[in-house]
Design a protein around this motif. Sequence first.
Motif, PDB file in Angstrom:
ATOM      1  N   LEU A  36      -7.399   4.703  -2.422  1.00  0.00           N
ATOM      2  CA  LEU A  36      -8.543   3.848  -1.276  1.00  0.00           C
ATOM      3  C   LEU A  36      -9.604   4.619  -0.403  1.00  0.00           C
TER       4      LEU A  36
ATOM      5  N   THR B 117      -7.808   6.929   6.188  1.00  0.00           N
ATOM      6  CA  THR B 117      -7.700   6.491   7.406  1.00  0.00           C
ATOM      7  C   THR B 117      -7.606   7.093   8.076  1.00  0.00           C
TER       8      THR B 117
ATOM      9  N   PRO C  48      -2.316  -0.007  -4.624  1.00  0.00           N
ATOM     10  CA  PRO C  48      -3.785   0.798  -4.118  1.00  0.00           C
ATOM     11  C   PRO C  48      -3.154   1.747  -2.833  1.00  0.00           C
TER      12      PRO C  48
ATOM     13  N   GLN D 160      -7.234  -2.595   4.800  1.00  0.00           N
ATOM     14  CA  GLN D 160      -6.487  -2.747   3.704  1.00  0.00           C
ATOM     15  C   GLN D 160      -5.214  -2.594   4.162  1.00  0.00           C
TER      16      GLN D 160
ATOM     17  N   VAL E  25       1.009  -1.021   0.424  1.00  0.00           N
ATOM     18  CA  VAL E  25       0.166  -0.307  -0.053  1.00  0.00           C
ATOM     19  C   VAL E  25       0.961   1.105  -0.126  1.00  0.00           C
TER      20      VAL E  25
ATOM     21  N   SER F 296      -3.772   4.295  -0.208  1.00  0.00           N
ATOM     22  CA  SER F 296      -4.758   5.034   1.180  1.00  0.00           C
ATOM     23  C   SER F 296      -3.992   6.612   1.602  1.00  0.00           C
TER      24      SER F 296
ATOM     25  N   ILE G 177     -10.989   0.832   4.622  1.00  0.00           N
ATOM     26  CA  ILE G 177      -9.460   1.304   4.114  1.00  0.00           C
ATOM     27  C   ILE G 177      -8.724   0.852   5.317  1.00  0.00           C
TER      28      ILE G 177
ATOM     29  N   TYR H  77     -16.256  -1.789  -3.003  1.00  0.00           N
ATOM     30  CA  TYR H  77     -16.693  -1.248  -2.069  1.00  0.00           C
ATOM     31  C   TYR H  77     -16.761   0.314  -2.091  1.00  0.00           C
TER      32      TYR H  77
ATOM     33  N   ILE I  44     -11.535  -3.123  -4.386  1.00  0.00           N
ATOM     34  CA  ILE I  44     -12.172  -1.472  -4.619  1.00  0.00           C
ATOM     35  C   ILE I  44     -13.327  -0.287  -5.241  1.00  0.00           C
TER      36      ILE I  44
END
Length: 587
Positions: free
Chosen positions: A259, A262, A240, A273, A214, A242, A270, A363, A360
């Motif tokens: 994403l 956070t 991905p 992940q 990530v 965040s 999120i 989601y 993703i």
Amino acid sequence: MKDLVSNQLVKYLEDRGVEHVFGLCGHTVIAFLAAMSKSKKIKFVNVRHEQIAAHAADGYARITGKASVVLSHLGPGLTNAATGVANAALDSIPMVVIAGDVPTHYFGKHPHQEVNMHADGSQWEIYRPFVKRAWRVDRPDLFPEIIEKAFALAESGRPGPVLVDVPMDIFSQEVDVALFERVRHNAKTIYKPSLDDELAARIVKTLADAKNPVIHVGGGIVLADSAKELKEFVDHMGIPVSHSLMGKGALPDNHPLTLGMTGFWGTKFINDQCKKADCILGLGTSFKEADCSSWYPEYTFSFPPTKLIHIDIDPSEIGRNYPVEIGVVADLKQALTVLNRVAKKLFPEPRQNKALEQEIAAYKKEFKAANRELEESNAFPMTPQRILADVRAVLPQDAIITTDVGWNKNGVGQQFPVYEPGSILTPGGLATMGFGSPAALGAKVAAPDKVVVSLIGDGGFGQNPAVLATAAIENIGAIFIIFNNNAFGTIAGLEKAHYNTTFATIFERCGEPYSPDYAAIAKAYGVEGIRIEKAEEFKPALEKAVKDNKPCVIDVRMQNNPVPTAGHWNIMDIYSPGKKVHHVSTN
């Protein structure tokens, strides 16, 4: 040849490309104001409170990417501006504050408005805890060197505010013009550190070998103007992304590998992940408490076992909150340029992860569907989700949004799509109530052709309503949308959840909900004011305000329902040990 310091300062600012100065008059700075009145290149943006000046300059700097300039009187002027300057400091925004001071020959005599309870001639020390450096100009011949250092320091490394404290007699003294000529030869752009190909290859290979990598980005991506390079790296490596609250928009929200935010206001998907990632590349982020669920490993990030690669321009951030496997001090634009080149050499074909992109997308579709009823609700007071959905539907993708604190900040971070890097300005580190409306002024001054909208609560707008005087006088066409819930809503929800009271958080008069008529207040200032009476009126009102491109206040009643919180914040353990309650509705 000699000239007054005030005249030479104006010329210096003109030569440096400064086009606007934000501030307020005072007897210590009128020599400088008089000199500025003759300038054809610099516009003085006059405000009614120094905090407004500092926040407006903050918003201006975020859009221009250059150090903004604030002019402040001594004593109460300097302390009034302090909150806005501290906000800029904690968000790494470049700013040069020029403040008047008492005459040098009166240090320690306690002349009018001098602050000297513990030391003589020490006003400048008020800013020491949060500026990158504070100077007091003791002689006119030192001024050219100090002002040059001030701009260089504000804009270099990790950006931030600096203070140049000027005793009023210095402005009116003569200085050898040659001293200013000398600093004009100094380079105005300082090149920043990068990383070498060998280290870049190690980073790329580590990410490529990871099972669930990530990339976590913060506001440093926007500050370094490196969003384009970030997208290029993400598209090629298929990793991905965040983001922190300050990092929102660094990669557009409609990118298939974005994403989302956070932490405390992040969603479970999120946070999960990030928690299950075996390797995270942190870019321009401080891993602050709210973004990291108070650093509890069971909620958002778990270092170790997750390995952390951290790249930041500020060495003090590397390893501050989490142990790092690879720590790199570098400018993000330079670093990502090298990473892109090396990644394409090691992996000529883009690495794709269609299964993750589909996960993703599913989601995001599910999250949107869960909010649809609230986004389409005709209830009044309006749901905050409906307000945000209507705002997004009306605004062009490149519109600039400023938020304040509370629902408008946290809800925007979680639910409001941002498509252009740097188009959302939010008070991150200091989370200053009252930031949103003056920041919109500064943003609109910096980008007059863009639509600029401030999303701000009634508590936040009530902090600095005099922002409307400047908007009216200067015809600054920012739009102020007031999320009006008759409360300091987020704190009310906390207090109700944990202590079953809303004491001192709800605005009431004689036991009834109370709010000033902000639309009427706007009209009194000479600004368009609209009070929304039902949900269907809001969107057309905003459409008209965008079309008119004039300053406008839209006051809309809103339900005080909390932003959903899937992460954690340690304050909850302090309020209610052993319980899992966060906020509740106070409606």
